[in-house]
Scaffold this motif. Sequence first.
Motif, mmCIF file in Angstrom:
data_model
loop_
_atom_site.group_PDB
_atom_site.id
_atom_site.type_symbol
_atom_site.label_atom_id
_atom_site.label_comp_id
_atom_site.label_asym_id
_atom_site.label_seq_id
_atom_site.Cartn_x
_atom_site.Cartn_y
_atom_site.Cartn_z
ATOM 1 N N GLY A 258 0.815 -0.950 -0.470
ATOM 2 C CA GLY A 258 -0.336 0.173 -0.090
ATOM 3 C C GLY A 258 0.511 1.569 0.091
ATOM 4 O O GLY A 258 0.323 2.380 -0.262
ATOM 5 N N LYS A 259 2.066 1.113 0.271
ATOM 6 C CA LYS A 259 3.163 2.259 0.526
ATOM 7 C C LYS A 259 3.550 3.152 -0.712
ATOM 8 O O LYS A 259 3.266 1.784 -2.021
ATOM 9 N N PRO A 260 4.082 3.958 -1.742
ATOM 10 C CA PRO A 260 3.379 4.064 -2.805
ATOM 11 C C PRO A 260 5.147 3.722 -3.580
ATOM 12 O O PRO A 260 6.136 4.173 -2.727
ATOM 13 N N ASP A 269 8.422 5.343 4.245
ATOM 14 C CA ASP A 269 7.344 6.163 3.884
ATOM 15 C C ASP A 269 6.828 5.049 3.005
ATOM 16 O O ASP A 269 5.878 5.384 1.751
ATOM 17 N N SER A 270 7.611 5.299 1.628
ATOM 18 C CA SER A 270 8.083 5.162 0.504
ATOM 19 C C SER A 270 9.137 4.007 -0.521
ATOM 20 O O SER A 270 10.037 3.777 0.516
ATOM 21 N N PHE A 271 9.029 3.679 -1.420
ATOM 22 C CA PHE A 271 10.399 2.866 -2.141
ATOM 23 C C PHE A 271 10.331 2.987 -3.876
ATOM 24 O O PHE A 271 8.921 2.776 -4.127
ATOM 25 N N ASP A 272 11.624 2.344 -3.848
ATOM 26 C CA ASP A 272 10.774 1.881 -5.156
ATOM 27 C C ASP A 272 11.409 0.366 -5.519
ATOM 28 O O ASP A 272 11.717 -0.102 -4.018
ATOM 29 N N SER A 278 16.099 -4.134 -0.372
ATOM 30 C CA SER A 278 17.066 -4.011 0.131
ATOM 31 C C SER A 278 16.738 -3.424 2.004
ATOM 32 O O SER A 278 17.296 -4.315 3.270
ATOM 33 N N ALA A 279 15.939 -2.892 2.382
ATOM 34 C CA ALA A 279 15.286 -2.503 3.343
ATOM 35 C C ALA A 279 14.240 -3.649 3.805
ATOM 36 O O ALA A 279 14.959 -4.126 5.096
ATOM 37 N N ALA A 280 14.004 -4.147 3.289
ATOM 38 C CA ALA A 280 13.547 -5.945 3.935
ATOM 39 C C ALA A 280 14.045 -6.877 4.850
ATOM 40 O O ALA A 280 14.078 -7.913 5.520
ATOM 41 N N TRP A 281 15.020 -7.020 3.557
ATOM 42 C CA TRP A 281 15.883 -7.764 4.151
ATOM 43 C C TRP A 281 17.266 -6.826 5.028
ATOM 44 O O TRP A 281 18.157 -7.715 6.295
ATOM 45 N N ALA A 282 17.375 -6.093 5.111
ATOM 46 C CA ALA A 282 18.370 -5.314 6.428
ATOM 47 C C ALA A 282 17.067 -5.519 7.554
ATOM 48 O O ALA A 282 18.101 -5.529 8.279
ATOM 49 N N THR A 340 1.758 0.919 -5.951
ATOM 50 C CA THR A 340 1.850 0.689 -4.553
ATOM 51 C C THR A 340 2.634 -0.016 -4.713
ATOM 52 O O THR A 340 2.233 -1.229 -5.036
ATOM 53 N N VAL A 341 3.507 -0.472 -2.902
ATOM 54 C CA VAL A 341 3.410 -1.722 -3.560
ATOM 55 C C VAL A 341 2.812 -3.604 -2.933
ATOM 56 O O VAL A 341 1.387 -2.381 -2.477
#
Length: 359
Positions: A258-260, A269-272, A278-282, A340-341
């Motif tokens: 749901g995040k853009p 708040d947002s991702f490419d 990379s954030a998920a595995w961090a 969105t994701v």
Amino acid sequence: MGAGKRSLIATAVGLVCAVTVLSGAGTAFAAPAPTPTPTPPPGVTLPPNKDLEAVHKQLEKLYHDAAVATDAYNAAEEETERQSTEIVELAREIVKGQERLAELKDRAGAAARAQYRSGGLPPEARLWLSDDPQAWLDGAGRVRQGQKGTKDLLAEMTRTQQDLEQYAQDASAQWKKLDTSRKAKAAAQKKIKEQIAAAEKLESQLKKAEKERLAELEREAATRAQTTWLGTGILDDIADKATAQGQKAVQFATAQIGKPYVWGAEGPDSFDCSGMTSAAWAAAGVTIPRTSQQQWAQLTRVDVKDMRPGDLIVYFDDASHIAMYVGDGSMVHAPRPGRTVTIAGAGSMPILGVVRPGA
């Protein structure tokens, strides 16, 4: 002090100033110079009779090119930050080296002043003029110690000066690399904006019903691709049991639904696409490369039939998109600008391969 050494000190002073600028500004230093307002590339117009299939293909290409440019931007940003950090460290080493050199010069100056106060005679001469045998013996030892101390002092001054010169050379090289990375980052940023602006312009020429039909065509294409992929029997071999770290990564990724999508974004708040993986595995305690192309190139590759939840699926021949497998033939990803994701079929796009972080 020679002209070369004066130049070194001037360089060092400039780098000392850079310590404050770089360490204080952080990523602000790495930001590219303002770029002109992007203009869509020529030829981005609706096809004859508003052929929505053709529009769909045009949009896919525009967003794909934007994704490639985003990877280039992210890579240049990483390089910019790394080079900025190296320059800061070199500047600090120069500061320490200058302080040490000043201390050594003070010691040398003190020795010279002591010799002047003693009438300008070197210690050896004063020793030979002495008529006290014991003083002569004691003095001989002190002279040897003094000679060794002077030799050591000069050697340390030389080493310190050489270190300063090397640090200055290294810093100069890093400044050049930093400038190159900043230019690459600015060029990629301009390309991204142009591609997105062109896609938005194309979509803006469609009426509401046409946009709805276009969205339906996209869903149909994804469904066909997923159905074909599942038809190969691929799920018969894929295990849905993740490692403990893989489960943490999946939990993080699915919590972002749901995040853009925002190009260059790494959360919260947002991702490419690669920012999200990379954030998920961090969050699972594993550091992986920042871009989809780096993740494809540097992480351990596994066969598609062997993938498990938490593994990363790389799409397209140029590795321009990446997602996380979550099990049951599905993946979670940050699709593209304007979306969105979300959860989607793992086979809904052309799969290049699969990589496994933490392997």
